[in-house]
Design an enzyme around this catalytic site. Structure first.
Site, PDB file in Angstrom:
ATOM      1  N   GLU A 146     -54.222  45.145 -25.887  1.00  0.00           N
ATOM      2  CA  GLU A 146     -54.645  44.275 -24.841  1.00  0.00           C
ATOM      3  C   GLU A 146     -55.943  44.893 -24.111  1.00  0.00           C
ATOM      4  O   GLU A 146     -55.499  45.117 -22.860  1.00  0.00           O
ATOM      5  CB  GLU A 146     -53.475  43.945 -23.746  1.00  0.00           C
ATOM      6  CG  GLU A 146     -52.572  43.163 -24.452  1.00  0.00           C
ATOM      7  CD  GLU A 146     -51.255  42.730 -23.655  1.00  0.00           C
ATOM      8  OE1 GLU A 146     -51.120  43.078 -22.750  1.00  0.00           O
ATOM      9  OE2 GLU A 146     -50.448  41.875 -24.181  1.00  0.00           O
ATOM     10  N   GLU A 202     -47.260  39.776 -29.948  1.00  0.00           N
ATOM     11  CA  GLU A 202     -46.222  39.533 -28.785  1.00  0.00           C
ATOM     12  C   GLU A 202     -46.252  38.031 -28.433  1.00  0.00           C
ATOM     13  O   GLU A 202     -47.298  37.478 -28.401  1.00  0.00           O
ATOM     14  CB  GLU A 202     -46.868  40.189 -27.777  1.00  0.00           C
ATOM     15  CG  GLU A 202     -46.628  41.633 -27.595  1.00  0.00           C
ATOM     16  CD  GLU A 202     -47.150  42.310 -26.224  1.00  0.00           C
ATOM     17  OE1 GLU A 202     -47.222  41.647 -25.328  1.00  0.00           O
ATOM     18  OE2 GLU A 202     -47.585  43.403 -26.296  1.00  0.00           O
TER      19      GLU A 202
HETATM   20  O1  IFM Z   1     -44.750  44.039 -20.871  1.00  0.00           O
HETATM   21  C1  IFM Z   1     -46.030  43.417 -21.227  1.00  0.00           C
HETATM   22  C2  IFM Z   1     -46.446  44.175 -22.336  1.00  0.00           C
HETATM   23  O2  IFM Z   1     -46.654  45.592 -21.972  1.00  0.00           O
HETATM   24  C3  IFM Z   1     -48.091  43.765 -22.512  1.00  0.00           C
HETATM   25  N1  IFM Z   1     -47.974  42.289 -22.919  1.00  0.00           N
HETATM   26  C4  IFM Z   1     -47.414  41.717 -21.845  1.00  0.00           C
HETATM   27  C5  IFM Z   1     -46.138  41.844 -21.888  1.00  0.00           C
HETATM   28  C6  IFM Z   1     -45.216  40.839 -20.739  1.00  0.00           C
HETATM   29  O3  IFM Z   1     -46.073  40.946 -19.544  1.00  0.00           O
END
Ligand code: IFM
Length: 440
Positions: free
Chosen positions: A167, A351
């Site tokens: 990210e 994710e």
């Molecule tokens: O927990 C985070 C993760 O570290 C990165 N992506 C989003 C998740 C939820 O906020």
């Protein structure tokens, strides 16, 4: 129950669950060095109850049991991350215990038939490198390249896939412009430099791994759909600007070799000298692209100072994070990414998941809201596949309840409940639902 089973997806479609090092391992164990999240959390007002990742889920000692949970549910892959501050406590010098840990973790995955999907950096920058400017310092690309070679020199031979950085928007904009994550800066120049350096570090890391002969290398970008808050041209323009900042900057840099015009207009003076010459590195060829998706934002225009947009509260049902549930956004990103940026490159949802105020009742956690969330988003993935998108896997966030950064341990994203006093794990109904779905 999940609405879909494994057989509703193409043969070989990969199902996994994701975590990250600082959020679960327990940073006090195994000789890890101070990380910038330790400093951020120790500064009053930054993190709920000033919580940090010192103990977290103690995955450092309990990883065998945690991997058993993945295996028992029938997942194919585990997306984990390697902590820079654990492997190199001062950012440059190797901690043998740290490398040994990832070596053991890798073998434990393979013993259970789980495909190791590594992310090299999920935010625990060694404080010693933060002292030298961290992501504002161009040297971070070379430092990160060295870290990449150190870690992958040890475990790279057994990885299924690797992405350098989780990210980039969070690493750069959330942390250096909005100030919500470590190092907590609110500085346009720092943000612009971090935005560019994070991509330069990404490309450098890919090049170093190619140098080690590695394959199946990708990137992991977080995407947030921007919906104009009303029908006005001003709202459309504000949403497009948000989309540029959040989503398109990173995709465009890596896959088109340029940044969106609006951002060059706003940030050009702050990018580091010679930034235009870095695209050959930033564009190092990839084998796949990973998208992290959770929600959308309603964006309205703002006559105030830059960045000329503001968020409007949306009408849709929300998760414990206050995030609207909007599976259409995942579908639209999956379609748009291939059509506008990556062509036929494999796409993975790296994710997706929701926080929920889960409680144990009679020894069980009935997180039906999460099952519903997964159903809706798996449906969006299926629709995109049916329309021809080359989507090859889906990773749920997260295996375990964990440290949700500035929000501490309050927000529960896990398919497995963690009691943060006893550290006992209790699989939730969503874990059982995946177990049922993945067997069929
Ligand atoms: O927990 C985070 C993760 O570290 C990165 N992506 C989003 C998740 C939820 O906020």
């Amino acid at each position: 129950m999940l609405k879909y089973t494994r057989s509703d997806f193409p043969p070989g479609f990969l199902f996994g669950a994701a975590t990250s090092a600082y959020q679960i391992e327990g940073h006090q164990f195994g000789g890890a060095g101070r990380a910038m999240w330790d400093d951020f959390a120790a500064t009053p007002g930054n993190v709920v109850r000033a919580e940090d990742g010192a103990r977290a889920c103690d995955h450092y000692h309990r990883f065998g049991d945690d991997l058993d949970l993945l295996k028992e549910a029938g997942f194919d892959a585990y997306r984990f991350s390697t902590s820079w501050a654990r492997v190199m406590p001062d950012g440059r010098t190797v901690n043998a215990q740290g490398l040994d840990f990832y070596d053991r973790l890798t073998d434990a995955m393979l013993e259970r038939g789980l495909k190791p999907c590594a992310t090299l950096y999920h935010w625990e920058l060694p404080s010693a490198l933060a002292d030298q400017g961290g992501w504002r310092n161009r040297d971070i690309a070379a430092w990160f390249g060295d870290f990449t070679e150190t870690v992958m020199g040890r475990i790279g031979d057994r990885m299924y896939s690797v992405a350098p950085i989780n990210e980039p928007w969070c690493v750069a904009f959330l942390s250096h412009f909005l100030g919500h994550h470590a190092p907590g800066l609110r500085d346009i120049r720092a943000a612009a430099r971090a935005m560019h350096h994070v991509l330069l570090a990404h490309g450098t890391s890919i090049q170093r791994m190619r140098g080690l002969g590695m394959e199946n290398l990708g990137c992991v970008f977080n995407m947030e759909w921007a919906t104009p808050a009303d029908d006005s041209p001003e709202a459309a323009e504000a949403a497009a600007l948000y989309d540029d900042y959040y989503n398109r900057f990173y995709l465009s840099g890596v896959f088109h070799g340029r940044y969106p015009d609006r951002l060059v207009r706003d940030l050009g003076d702050h990018f580091p000298d010679g930034w235009q010459d870095d695209f050959p590195t930033i564009q190092a060829p990839l084998d796949w692209v990973g998208l992290n998706y959770y929600t959308r934002k309603l964006i309205g225009p703002d006559n105030g100072p830059w960045p000329h947009h503001h968020e409007v509260e949306g009408p849709l049902p929300k998760t414990q994070m206050g995030w609207e549930i909007y599976p259409q956004g995942l579908h639209d990103f999956l379609m748009r990414t291939g059509a506008e940026y990556t062509g036929d490159l494999p796409i993975f949802v790296t994710e997706n998941g929701m926080a929920n105020p889960d409680v144990i009742v009679g020894g069980a956690v009935n997180d039906t809201a999460r099952i519903d969330y997964f159903n809706q988003h798996l449906g969006a993935v299926r629709d995109a596949i049916a329309k021809g998108a080359n989507i090859q896997g889906y990773m749920a966030w997260s295996l375990l309840d964990n440290y949700e950064w500035a929000l501490g341990y309050e927000k529960r994203f896990g398919m497995v409940y963690v009691d943060f006093d006893t550290l006992e794990r209790t699989p939730k109904a969503s874990w059982h639902a995946f177990k049922d779905a993945l067997a069929r």
